[in-house]
Design a protein around this motif. Structure first.
Motif, mmCIF file in Angstrom:
data_model
loop_
_atom_site.group_PDB
_atom_site.id
_atom_site.type_symbol
_atom_site.label_atom_id
_atom_site.label_comp_id
_atom_site.label_asym_id
_atom_site.label_seq_id
_atom_site.Cartn_x
_atom_site.Cartn_y
_atom_site.Cartn_z
ATOM 1 N N VAL A 141 0.830 -1.203 0.000
ATOM 2 C CA VAL A 141 0.000 0.000 0.000
ATOM 3 C C VAL A 141 0.864 1.252 0.000
ATOM 4 O O VAL A 141 0.588 2.220 -0.734
ATOM 5 C CB VAL A 141 -0.944 0.006 1.221
ATOM 6 N N TYR A 142 1.930 1.232 0.790
ATOM 7 C CA TYR A 142 2.792 2.416 0.872
ATOM 8 C C TYR A 142 3.481 2.694 -0.462
ATOM 9 O O TYR A 142 3.430 3.814 -0.970
ATOM 10 C CB TYR A 142 3.833 2.230 1.976
ATOM 11 N N ALA A 184 4.209 7.585 -6.353
ATOM 12 C CA ALA A 184 3.635 6.236 -6.325
ATOM 13 C C ALA A 184 3.055 5.896 -7.690
ATOM 14 O O ALA A 184 2.390 6.725 -8.317
ATOM 15 C CB ALA A 184 2.539 6.148 -5.258
ATOM 16 N N PRO A 185 3.306 4.687 -8.193
ATOM 17 C CA PRO A 185 2.881 4.337 -9.558
ATOM 18 C C PRO A 185 1.368 4.386 -9.770
ATOM 19 O O PRO A 185 0.904 4.797 -10.828
ATOM 20 C CB PRO A 185 3.420 2.918 -9.755
ATOM 21 N N LEU A 186 0.574 3.977 -8.764
ATOM 22 C CA LEU A 186 -0.874 3.984 -8.946
ATOM 23 C C LEU A 186 -1.423 5.404 -9.026
ATOM 24 O O LEU A 186 -2.391 5.659 -9.738
ATOM 25 C CB LEU A 186 -1.559 3.217 -7.808
ATOM 26 N N VAL A 214 -6.010 4.231 -2.052
ATOM 27 C CA VAL A 214 -5.739 3.502 -0.817
ATOM 28 C C VAL A 214 -6.945 2.685 -0.373
ATOM 29 O O VAL A 214 -6.805 1.526 0.043
ATOM 30 C CB VAL A 214 -5.311 4.486 0.295
ATOM 31 N N VAL A 215 -8.142 3.265 -0.452
ATOM 32 C CA VAL A 215 -9.338 2.580 0.063
ATOM 33 C C VAL A 215 -9.593 1.257 -0.661
ATOM 34 O O VAL A 215 -9.673 0.199 -0.027
ATOM 35 C CB VAL A 215 -10.567 3.498 -0.003
ATOM 36 N N LEU A 245 -9.014 -4.695 -0.837
ATOM 37 C CA LEU A 245 -8.626 -5.877 -1.605
ATOM 38 C C LEU A 245 -7.596 -6.711 -0.857
ATOM 39 O O LEU A 245 -7.708 -7.944 -0.781
ATOM 40 C CB LEU A 245 -8.072 -5.446 -2.968
ATOM 41 N N LEU A 246 -6.610 -6.053 -0.269
ATOM 42 C CA LEU A 246 -5.574 -6.777 0.463
ATOM 43 C C LEU A 246 -6.136 -7.406 1.736
ATOM 44 O O LEU A 246 -5.763 -8.533 2.099
ATOM 45 C CB LEU A 246 -4.424 -5.831 0.794
#
Length: 199
Positions: A114-115, A123-125, A137-138, A143-144
């Protein structure tokens, strides 16, 4: 007791939604030169059938569904209670103790994922979506969490068949219909008030 209070609040919200129908007509008829709108007229019915549906189907509703599935998978797998039993050195089957250890390791890996994917600089996303951090993040966290719950249930022997997996993934949705219903009724009232009074 909590469900009783929640049902009372939900009932009042539904009644206010129904009361808003004649009130909107009275207000729009009393002040025809204003920008007030009636929910009973042709434009109001068209708005409720088309525009309101689009407004209710927001990312927040999807996040509620994701969060319900994630919470349900964690609860169904009994990961929190297994973790506390492990922390207190209580006697547990070997598979449960192994599942707790591996799930804790997987949780740490998930936090790093997530980080680096959504919180770290560049961050790539965030670069792909171009959105705000919580928009990434949500759903990623949900999902994780779902994956951790499924993993723990599988290792601990709680989900060994496809039927068990289906029960796990739907557990949260079966336990949280009031939350989703509350969201729909509350947001309908919110958007209806904005439409009627042109806010």
């Amino acid at each position: 007791m909590k469900c009783s209070h929640f049902s009372h609040i939900l009932t009042w919200l539904i009644l206010i939604n129904l009361l808003l129908l004649p009130v909107s007509w009275i207000v729009s008829a009393t002040f025809p030169e204003s920008h007030y709108h009636s929910l009973i007229g042709a434009d109001g019915i068209r708005w409720m059938l088309m525009r309101l549906t689009w407004l209710l189907s927001s990312p927040l509703l999807v996040w509620l569904l994701f969060a319900s599935i994630a919470w349900g998978s964690i609860s169904f797998s009994k990961l929190p209670s297994s973790f506390w039993a492990y922390y207190r050195s209580e006697k547990q089957p070997f598979r449960v103790r192994l599942a707790v250890r591996l799930s804790c390791a997987l949780t740490l890996v998930s936090l790093l994922v997530v980080y680096f994917l959504a919180l770290a600089p560049h961050a790539p996303l965030l670069g792909i979506t171009g959105g705000r951090q919580y928009e990434v993040v949500v759903p990623l966290t949900c999902l994780l969490m779902t994956g951790i719950g499924v993993f723990h249930a599988f290792v601990a022997g709680m989900a060994s068949t496809s039927s068990d997996l289906l029960d796990l993934l739907s557990f949260g949705l079966r336990r949280s219909p009031f939350v989703i219903l509350f969201y729909l009724v509350f947001m309908q009232l919110y958007f209806s008030l904005r439409y009627v009074f042109d806010l």
